[in-house]
Scaffold this active site. Structure first.
Site, PDB file in Angstrom:
ATOM      1  N   HIS A 233      43.860  41.686  80.098  1.00  0.00           N
ATOM      2  CA  HIS A 233      42.712  40.879  79.597  1.00  0.00           C
ATOM      3  C   HIS A 233      42.670  41.020  78.018  1.00  0.00           C
ATOM      4  O   HIS A 233      42.289  42.119  77.584  1.00  0.00           O
ATOM      5  CB  HIS A 233      41.638  40.766  80.290  1.00  0.00           C
ATOM      6  CG  HIS A 233      40.476  39.735  79.920  1.00  0.00           C
ATOM      7  ND1 HIS A 233      39.801  39.800  78.569  1.00  0.00           N
ATOM      8  CD2 HIS A 233      40.118  38.742  80.453  1.00  0.00           C
ATOM      9  CE1 HIS A 233      39.004  38.838  78.622  1.00  0.00           C
ATOM     10  NE2 HIS A 233      39.362  38.142  79.673  1.00  0.00           N
ATOM     11  N   CYS A 271      43.531  34.446  78.346  1.00  0.00           N
ATOM     12  CA  CYS A 271      42.080  33.908  78.473  1.00  0.00           C
ATOM     13  C   CYS A 271      41.736  33.350  77.233  1.00  0.00           C
ATOM     14  O   CYS A 271      41.812  33.750  75.957  1.00  0.00           O
ATOM     15  CB  CYS A 271      41.180  35.246  78.514  1.00  0.00           C
ATOM     16  SG  CYS A 271      39.513  34.722  78.123  1.00  0.00           S
ATOM     17  N   HIS A 298      42.282  32.515  82.493  1.00  0.00           N
ATOM     18  CA  HIS A 298      40.946  32.111  82.297  1.00  0.00           C
ATOM     19  C   HIS A 298      40.895  31.058  81.425  1.00  0.00           C
ATOM     20  O   HIS A 298      41.519  31.112  80.282  1.00  0.00           O
ATOM     21  CB  HIS A 298      40.417  33.532  81.598  1.00  0.00           C
ATOM     22  CG  HIS A 298      39.922  34.523  82.395  1.00  0.00           C
ATOM     23  ND1 HIS A 298      39.478  35.711  82.079  1.00  0.00           N
ATOM     24  CD2 HIS A 298      40.400  34.771  83.996  1.00  0.00           C
ATOM     25  CE1 HIS A 298      39.494  36.752  82.983  1.00  0.00           C
ATOM     26  NE2 HIS A 298      40.009  36.318  84.056  1.00  0.00           N
ATOM     27  N   ASP A 351      36.685  29.900  83.649  1.00  0.00           N
ATOM     28  CA  ASP A 351      35.900  31.107  83.140  1.00  0.00           C
ATOM     29  C   ASP A 351      34.638  30.775  82.441  1.00  0.00           C
ATOM     30  O   ASP A 351      34.332  29.696  81.697  1.00  0.00           O
ATOM     31  CB  ASP A 351      36.868  31.613  81.994  1.00  0.00           C
ATOM     32  CG  ASP A 351      36.226  33.269  81.766  1.00  0.00           C
ATOM     33  OD1 ASP A 351      35.869  33.873  82.581  1.00  0.00           O
ATOM     34  OD2 ASP A 351      36.714  33.556  80.569  1.00  0.00           O
ATOM     35  N   HIS A 352      33.566  31.501  82.909  1.00  0.00           N
ATOM     36  CA  HIS A 352      32.239  31.186  82.609  1.00  0.00           C
ATOM     37  C   HIS A 352      31.887  29.787  82.730  1.00  0.00           C
ATOM     38  O   HIS A 352      32.678  29.058  83.112  1.00  0.00           O
ATOM     39  CB  HIS A 352      32.100  31.612  80.967  1.00  0.00           C
ATOM     40  CG  HIS A 352      32.094  33.155  80.707  1.00  0.00           C
ATOM     41  ND1 HIS A 352      32.129  33.694  79.504  1.00  0.00           N
ATOM     42  CD2 HIS A 352      32.852  34.019  81.624  1.00  0.00           C
ATOM     43  CE1 HIS A 352      32.427  35.050  79.915  1.00  0.00           C
ATOM     44  NE2 HIS A 352      32.610  35.258  80.864  1.00  0.00           N
ATOM     45  N   TYR A 368      28.087  33.603  84.642  1.00  0.00           N
ATOM     46  CA  TYR A 368      28.650  33.095  85.891  1.00  0.00           C
ATOM     47  C   TYR A 368      28.017  32.328  86.880  1.00  0.00           C
ATOM     48  O   TYR A 368      27.448  32.507  87.980  1.00  0.00           O
ATOM     49  CB  TYR A 368      29.337  34.408  86.753  1.00  0.00           C
ATOM     50  CG  TYR A 368      30.588  35.051  85.770  1.00  0.00           C
ATOM     51  CD1 TYR A 368      31.840  34.596  86.350  1.00  0.00           C
ATOM     52  CD2 TYR A 368      30.289  35.886  84.766  1.00  0.00           C
ATOM     53  CE1 TYR A 368      32.785  34.958  85.605  1.00  0.00           C
ATOM     54  CE2 TYR A 368      31.397  36.361  84.102  1.00  0.00           C
ATOM     55  CZ  TYR A 368      32.648  36.017  84.478  1.00  0.00           C
ATOM     56  OH  TYR A 368      33.799  36.439  83.901  1.00  0.00           O
TER      57      TYR A 368
END
Ligand code: DNO
Length: 390
Positions: A233, A271, A298, A351-352, A368
């Site tokens: 990542h 990501c 992501h 993601d998020h 999250y």
């Protein structure tokens, strides 16, 4: 693309049955309760997997199998830690879990200065504010060299912020910066952080790369034998922080990682939110460059300010062209499919997401939420569907 969702197991207030309603079919999780460096026992993995399967999901990616700080620092006898990492991989493979996300960020994982920054309309998002980071480093941590890392106008604003900040403001800032790693991990106070940073003195970029190289040499051959895919990542934010070097921050760094051990088993978690936080990174172009070794994605967006601050935008807003990025990923999938690979589908997760609506009344893990991620997933699903139909 395999629609996936990060679930923190028993630490997660969001249940598998709620996740089922999002339409995601892949679960991304880890045995967060096991301390870093210890072996993940096969029966614990099997039990987690059974729960996931019973709820109708596949466990598509482990995020993360953490790399112990001693490995990152290259200190002590690492034989046992490498053996444990290999054993955890073997136990995961024996249970049919074959993709492992990890990072090689020294000490801190993702770093933000505000976990509840307001978004117009009433939602909140995660934000990194250069001024507050400077205030933290210079005035709270007392890291003198930090003054060289910020322009004078940021330092002046940081001093002003610190002057007017209440004790509660300062505590909230420390808590935000420490919040990056949900699960079983260390949180530091100022004193603890100072000594943790001390342990990194003398570790520059080259030393860290050497330690990373050693990690890859120790674990990638086993991953190959097990048919596993490791995927690093990127650093978040993608630049040095607190004086610590970061070596997975841009396209050149990713080239270095892939070249350090040239194997399908040594891959990348693309990501978009992490890479997208540095203006030098053209995320779709980087994705195209490393496409063959992307094992997991992501998808998330950021909006940047000129002073280095950024905040998490809605998935299709912000600075990264998410449609262009998705097109790159779909093209790579098609290439794998044409090559006859049964594992051509790339797992991704929204993601998020913004904390919004009824999530504002729940105590959820920062970044999250249920609804903000559901919104992101739905939007991405639309993009994928449209692009897939030509
Ligand atoms: C943040 C995450 C990271 C990620 C790790 C992977 O939300 O993307 O914490 O899980 O860096 O090791």
């Amino acid at each position: 693309m395999i629609e996936s969702w990060r679930w923190y197991g028993d630490l997660d207030p969001i249940t598998l049955s709620e996740i089922a309603q999002t339409g995601a079919r892949g679960i991304v999780t880890a045995l967060h309760e096991i301390p870093y460096g210890e072996v993940w026992p096969s029966d614990t993995i099997a039990a987690r997997k059974a729960r996931i399967n019973e709820a109708g999901f596949d466990w598509v990616v482990v995020e993360s199998l953490p790399v112990h700080e001693h490995i990152k620092r290259g200190t002590g006898d690492l034989t046992g830690l490498f053996a444990n990492y290999r054993q955890s991989m073997a136990n995961l493979a024996a249970n049919g879990v074959h993709t492992i996300c990890y990072n090689f960020m020294p000490l801190l994982d993702w770093t933000r200065t505000d976990l509840t920054a307001p978004v117009p309309g009433g939602a909140t998002c995660l934000r990194f504010e250069a001024v507050r980071m400077a205030a933290f480093e210079v005035h709270m941590l007392g890291r003198q060299a930090a003054e060289d890392d910020y322009p004078p106008e940021v330092l002046a604003k940081a001093a002003a912020w610190f002057q007017q900040a209440s004790e509660a403001d300062r505590e909230a800032l420390l808590a935000s910066i420490m919040a990056g790693m949900p699960g079983a991990f260390d949180r530091y106070d100022i004193k603890g952080l100072r000594s943790a940073l001390e342990a990194y003195s003398g570790i520059d970029r080259d030393v860290l790369r050497g330690n990373y190289q050693r990690f890859l040499d120790e674990v990638v051959p086993t991953a190959e034998e097990l048919g596993m895919r490791l995927c690093v990542h990127p650093d978040d934010p993608p630049r040095d922080i607190l004086g610590l070097p970061r070596i997975v921050s841009n396209g050149d760094d990713l080239d270095w990682v892939l070249g350090a051990y040239d194997s399908e088993a040594n891959g990348i978690t693309l990501c978009s939110g992490s890479l997208g936080a540095n203006p030098i990174n053209d995320v779709p172009a980087i994705a195209a460059r490393v496409a063959e070794r992307i094992h997991f994605a992501h998808l998330r967006n950021v909006a940047k300010d000129p002073d280095g601050s950024f905040e998490e935008a809605a998935h299709l807003e912000g600075d990264t062209d998410m449609v262009a990025l998705t097109r790159v990923l779909l093209k790579e999938e098609a290439r794998r499919r044409d090559a006859g690979r049964s594992d051509h589908a790339i797992p991704f997760r929204p993601d998020h997401g913004h904390h919004m609506l009824s999530d504002l009344d729940r105590d959820l893990i920062p970044g999250y939420p249920l609804i903000g991620r559901l919104r992101g997933l739905a939007e991405l699903r639309g993009v994928i569907s449209a692009l897939s139909h030509g």
